[in-house]
Write a protein that holds these residues in place. Structure first.
Motif, PDB file in Angstrom:
ATOM      1  N   TRP A 158       4.692  -3.877  -1.370  1.00 59.25           N
ATOM      2  CA  TRP A 158       6.084  -4.324  -1.466  1.00 59.25           C
ATOM      3  C   TRP A 158       6.241  -5.827  -1.306  1.00 59.25           C
ATOM      4  CZ3 TRP A 158       6.287  -6.756   3.047  1.00 59.25           C
ATOM      5  CH2 TRP A 158       5.648  -6.212   4.164  1.00 59.25           C
ATOM      6  N   PRO A 183       4.740   1.545  -7.788  1.00 57.45           N
ATOM      7  CA  PRO A 183       5.115   0.484  -6.853  1.00 57.45           C
ATOM      8  C   PRO A 183       5.359   1.081  -5.471  1.00 57.45           C
ATOM      9  CG  PRO A 183       6.933   0.982  -8.357  1.00 57.45           C
ATOM     10  CD  PRO A 183       5.824   1.940  -8.693  1.00 57.45           C
ATOM     11  N   GLU A 185       7.505   2.378  -2.506  1.00 56.80           N
ATOM     12  CA  GLU A 185       8.791   3.071  -2.617  1.00 56.80           C
ATOM     13  C   GLU A 185       9.966   2.192  -2.151  1.00 56.80           C
ATOM     14  OE1 GLU A 185       6.050   3.895  -1.061  1.00 56.80           O
ATOM     15  OE2 GLU A 185       6.362   5.123   0.729  1.00 56.80           O
ATOM     16  N   ARG A 216       1.769   9.124  -0.087  1.00 57.48           N
ATOM     17  CA  ARG A 216       1.133  10.421   0.193  1.00 57.48           C
ATOM     18  C   ARG A 216       1.251  11.387  -0.987  1.00 57.48           C
ATOM     19  NH1 ARG A 216      -2.824  11.077   3.307  1.00 57.48           N
ATOM     20  NH2 ARG A 216      -2.575  10.054   5.298  1.00 57.48           N
ATOM     21  N   GLY A 219       1.222   8.689  -4.854  1.00 61.29           N
ATOM     22  CA  GLY A 219       0.049   7.806  -4.825  1.00 61.29           C
ATOM     23  C   GLY A 219      -1.249   8.601  -4.845  1.00 61.29           C
ATOM     24  N   ASP A 467      -8.046 -10.081  -9.311  1.00 65.15           N
ATOM     25  CA  ASP A 467      -6.808 -10.099 -10.088  1.00 65.15           C
ATOM     26  C   ASP A 467      -6.718 -11.444 -10.795  1.00 65.15           C
ATOM     27  OD1 ASP A 467      -5.707  -7.586  -9.453  1.00 65.15           O
ATOM     28  OD2 ASP A 467      -4.978  -8.317  -7.537  1.00 65.15           O
TER      29      ASP A 467
HETATM   30  P1  NAD Z   1       0.348  -0.223   2.139  1.00 67.49           P
HETATM   31  O1  NAD Z   1      -1.133  -0.146   2.152  1.00 67.49           O
HETATM   32  O2  NAD Z   1       1.107   0.441   3.238  1.00 67.49           O
HETATM   33  O3  NAD Z   1       0.925   0.380   0.792  1.00 67.49           O
HETATM   34  C1  NAD Z   1       0.507  -0.092  -0.460  1.00 67.49           C
HETATM   35  C2  NAD Z   1       0.816   0.939  -1.514  1.00 67.49           C
HETATM   36  O4  NAD Z   1       0.013   2.092  -1.263  1.00 67.49           O
HETATM   37  C3  NAD Z   1       2.266   1.436  -1.541  1.00 67.49           C
HETATM   38  O5  NAD Z   1       2.648   1.628  -2.878  1.00 67.49           O
HETATM   39  C4  NAD Z   1       2.179   2.771  -0.824  1.00 67.49           C
HETATM   40  O6  NAD Z   1       3.194   3.689  -1.205  1.00 67.49           O
HETATM   41  C5  NAD Z   1       0.820   3.250  -1.287  1.00 67.49           C
HETATM   42  N1  NAD Z   1       0.189   4.266  -0.432  1.00 67.49           N
HETATM   43  C6  NAD Z   1       0.381   4.490   0.888  1.00 67.49           C
HETATM   44  N2  NAD Z   1      -0.380   5.526   1.298  1.00 67.49           N
HETATM   45  C7  NAD Z   1      -1.076   5.951   0.216  1.00 67.49           C
HETATM   46  C8  NAD Z   1      -2.034   6.979   0.002  1.00 67.49           C
HETATM   47  N3  NAD Z   1      -2.427   7.793   0.989  1.00 67.49           N
HETATM   48  N4  NAD Z   1      -2.549   7.144  -1.238  1.00 67.49           N
HETATM   49  C9  NAD Z   1      -2.169   6.336  -2.249  1.00 67.49           C
HETATM   50  N5  NAD Z   1      -1.253   5.341  -2.103  1.00 67.49           N
HETATM   51  C10 NAD Z   1      -0.721   5.146  -0.882  1.00 67.49           C
HETATM   52  O7  NAD Z   1       0.682  -1.781   2.031  1.00 67.49           O
HETATM   53  P2  NAD Z   1       2.100  -2.488   2.077  1.00 67.49           P
HETATM   54  O8  NAD Z   1       2.577  -2.387   3.488  1.00 67.49           O
HETATM   55  O9  NAD Z   1       2.946  -1.993   0.964  1.00 67.49           O
HETATM   56  O10 NAD Z   1       1.696  -4.003   1.709  1.00 67.49           O
HETATM   57  C11 NAD Z   1       1.178  -4.880   2.609  1.00 67.49           C
HETATM   58  C12 NAD Z   1      -0.349  -4.899   2.544  1.00 67.49           C
HETATM   59  O11 NAD Z   1      -0.773  -5.246   1.225  1.00 67.49           O
HETATM   60  C13 NAD Z   1      -0.960  -5.942   3.444  1.00 67.49           C
HETATM   61  O12 NAD Z   1      -2.077  -5.392   4.098  1.00 67.49           O
HETATM   62  C14 NAD Z   1      -1.398  -7.036   2.474  1.00 67.49           C
HETATM   63  O13 NAD Z   1      -2.439  -7.856   2.936  1.00 67.49           O
HETATM   64  C15 NAD Z   1      -1.797  -6.246   1.296  1.00 67.49           C
HETATM   65  N6  NAD Z   1      -1.805  -7.093   0.092  1.00 67.49           N
HETATM   66  C16 NAD Z   1      -3.010  -7.473  -0.422  1.00 67.49           C
HETATM   67  C17 NAD Z   1      -3.056  -8.308  -1.548  1.00 67.49           C
HETATM   68  C18 NAD Z   1      -4.353  -8.750  -2.138  1.00 67.49           C
HETATM   69  O14 NAD Z   1      -4.333  -9.296  -3.236  1.00 67.49           O
HETATM   70  N7  NAD Z   1      -5.469  -8.543  -1.494  1.00 67.49           N
HETATM   71  C19 NAD Z   1      -1.861  -8.718  -2.147  1.00 67.49           C
HETATM   72  C20 NAD Z   1      -0.648  -8.298  -1.588  1.00 67.49           C
HETATM   73  C21 NAD Z   1      -0.639  -7.466  -0.468  1.00 67.49           C
END
Ligand code: NAD
Length: 502
Positions: A158, A183, A185, A216, A219, A467
């Motif tokens: 997000w 994306p 949610e 969950r 995804g 990326d």
């Molecule tokens: P998150 O890991 O909580 O969620 C990311 C995505 O994964 C969301 O769309 C979420 O719905 C989905 N998701 C959650 N559980 C899942 C599952 N069990 N199976 C499949 N999909 C699932 O992360 P966030 O809180 O949305 O974003 C912040 C995190 O993203 C931080 O840790 C940040 O460092 C990381 N991030 C990394 C980069 C990079 O390029 N390395 C870039 C931006 C953000």
């Protein structure tokens, strides 16, 4: 409300085969404006059936899209870039609304960056390169084909919803794949607008699909789907590990962009004013919700006091406010839950460290939003939670060091390795830092800038895969070796290793 989300997406928040539909999970989700705490868009979350429909649409679209010429895909992406430019203001407003980002950030960074990425991959589509063909065995001519992989399933976080959608979708479709993106949610709006613009640009239905559901349900179903050939995920390291587990069952190609805890190393010959400016901008961009944000500043002892003093003073000048107001520097965090999480890290740190400035939510008009003041923490031990954990908020920790070796050792001392910066006017010192800091990106005398031509991606537990750039484009292709016999003889010489003699 500055962006008419409910009206705009009245037909639902699933974009499958070129049209919006309602999710079938039976559950709804409210997108909240984090600056005010008010609901701006309620939608039906995707269920597994919606994911199946999106994957089927992507599968159906794949042969024609992959079978087109690079020039055709390039033309479509150029039109897409132009369409995004036409809709730039709408995109910026939607991103600011769902994330609480100041409009100056979305207008000057998120949206132009996305348009530039689109233009870059329009060019890249025509520049796929490989090894030249040759007679490596003497009896054969070999060459390599780089082919599209199939349906890509992508999952985005997000913090930069529009840019993350772009980073996932563009290289995948430029290389001839079709895609289903989920994306976060909390922030579906700009991914949907992005997909709509792709359709308006003439990208065929089914090439880009968006399912907006929970991690969950939607995804995991996408990651485990047998018709999805590759998973590309950006998010936290904890969820990335779970995604890797699920993807392994069907042996998918994996691309994981995970968390970060970027060090910011200031050597004693650095320009302290430049370093303090860089630290404040690098730590606070996107309210600190940036995977490459400066989070741990290590400052060589002679500059330490001056750096802390200047950084704290600058942080106090940063103007929190309404994301849509012209004078606002910093918006709220993504949600009240995230604000409370950040506050929890800082409150626990008070037991072992000192909060120099910030460390609280503002009152007054901002009290209803998910705001948190820019926060500077000192005197924390290297192994403490505030130094080691990804906080994802406007919090910078500053620690001193003595020798160059110590500064670099401390910079490397977390499980993460996404990005880092080193500050010095000595080219040899700076160059050593670029070699010895373990990270996917090392900036010298700056922190944060990214460009479409260069790769973004981590080392260590920040994941693998890139990326942007040609590196990411190549990751969305698979390599096939083609080998032609040149002898035209029926009984080849090598057959004797299996039957008969020479
Ligand atoms: P998150 O890991 O909580 O969620 C990311 C995505 O994964 C969301 O769309 C979420 O719905 C989905 N998701 C959650 N559980 C899942 C599952 N069990 N199976 C499949 N999909 C699932 O992360 P966030 O809180 O949305 O974003 C912040 C995190 O993203 C931080 O840790 C940040 O460092 C990381 N991030 C990394 C980069 C990079 O390029 N390395 C870039 C931006 C953000």
């Amino acid at each position: 409300m500055q962006f008419p989300a409910q009206e705009r997406f009245g037909d639902g928040a699933q974009f499958i085969a070129g049209r919006l539909t309602h999710g079938t999970s039976g559950a709804t989700h409210a997108v909240v404006d984090p600056a005010t705490g008010t609901d701006v868009f309620t939608y039906e979350l995707a269920g597994t059936e919606d994911v199946d429909a999106a994957v089927a649409a992507a599968r159906e679209a794949f042969p024609a899209w992959a079978g087109g010429t690079p020039a055709e895909r390039s033309d479509a992406l150029h039109r897409f870039a132009a369409r995004l430019a036409d809709r730039a203001d709408e995109l910026a407003r939607a991103e600011s609304l769902q994330c609480g980002k100041p409009l100056k950030l979305t207008r000057e960074f998120d949206v132009p960056g996305t348009i530039d990425n689109t233009a870059f991959f329009a060019g890249a589509a025509r520049h796929l390169q490989g090894q030249s063909a040759g007679e490596y065995s003497g009896d054969h001519t070999s060459y390599v084909r780089r082919e599209a992989i199939g349906v890509v399933g992508s999952i985005a976080p997000w913090n930069y919803p529009l840019q993350m959608a772009a980073w996932k979708i563009l290289p995948a479709i430029a290389a001839g794949n079709t895609i289903v993106l989920k994306p976060a949610e909390l922030t579906p709006l700009t991914s949907l607008l992005f997909a709509e613009a792709a359709t308006e640009a003439g990208i065929p239905d089914g090439v880009v699909n968006i399912v907006t559901g929970t991690g969950r349900v939607a995804g995991e179903h996408l990651v485990g789907h047998p018709d999805v050939a590759m998973t590309s995920f950006t998010g936290s390291t904890a969820v990335g590990k779970r995604v890797a587990e699920v993807a392994t069952a069907t042996v998918k190609r994996l691309h994981l962009e995970l968390g970060g805890k970027a060090p910011f190393v200031v050597f004693d010959d650095a320009d302290v004013e430049a370093a303090a400016n860089g630290a404040v901008a690098g730590a606070l961009i996107n309210t600190g919700q940036d995977c490459t944000a400066a989070t741990r500043a290590y400052v060589q002892r002679p500059l330490y006091e001056a750096f802390v003093e200047r950084t704290a003073a600058l942080m106090e000048t940063v103007r929190l406010g309404d994301p849509f107001a012209p004078g606002t520097d910093l918006g709220p965090l993504i949600s009240h839950a995230q604000r409370d999480r950040v506050a929890g890290f800082v409150d626990r740190a008070r037991a072992y460290a000192r909060v120099v400035t910030g460390g609280e939510a503002p009152g007054g008009d901002l009290a209803k939003g998910a705001y948190y003041r820019p926060t500077l923490v000192v005197d924390a031990p290297q192994d403490s939670e505030i130094v080691q954990a990804e906080i994802f908020g406007p919090v910078l920790v500053v620690l001193p060091f003595d020798t160059d070796e110590e500064g670099i050792r401390l910079a490397n001392d977390t499980p993460y390795g996404l990005a880092a910066s080193a500050w010095s006017r000595d080219v040899y010192r700076a160059n050593r830092a670029t070699r010895e800091i373990k990270a996917g990106c090392v900036w010298i005398n700056d922190h944060i800038p990214i460009i479409s031509e260069m790769p973004h991606g981590g080392a260590k537990q920040s994941g693998f895969g890139k990326d942007m750039s040609m590196y990411s484009f190549e990751e969305y292709t698979q390599i096939k070796h083609v080998m032609f016999d040149n002898t035209a003889v029926a009984r080849k010489d090598w057959h004797r290793t299996v039957f008969g003699d020479r």
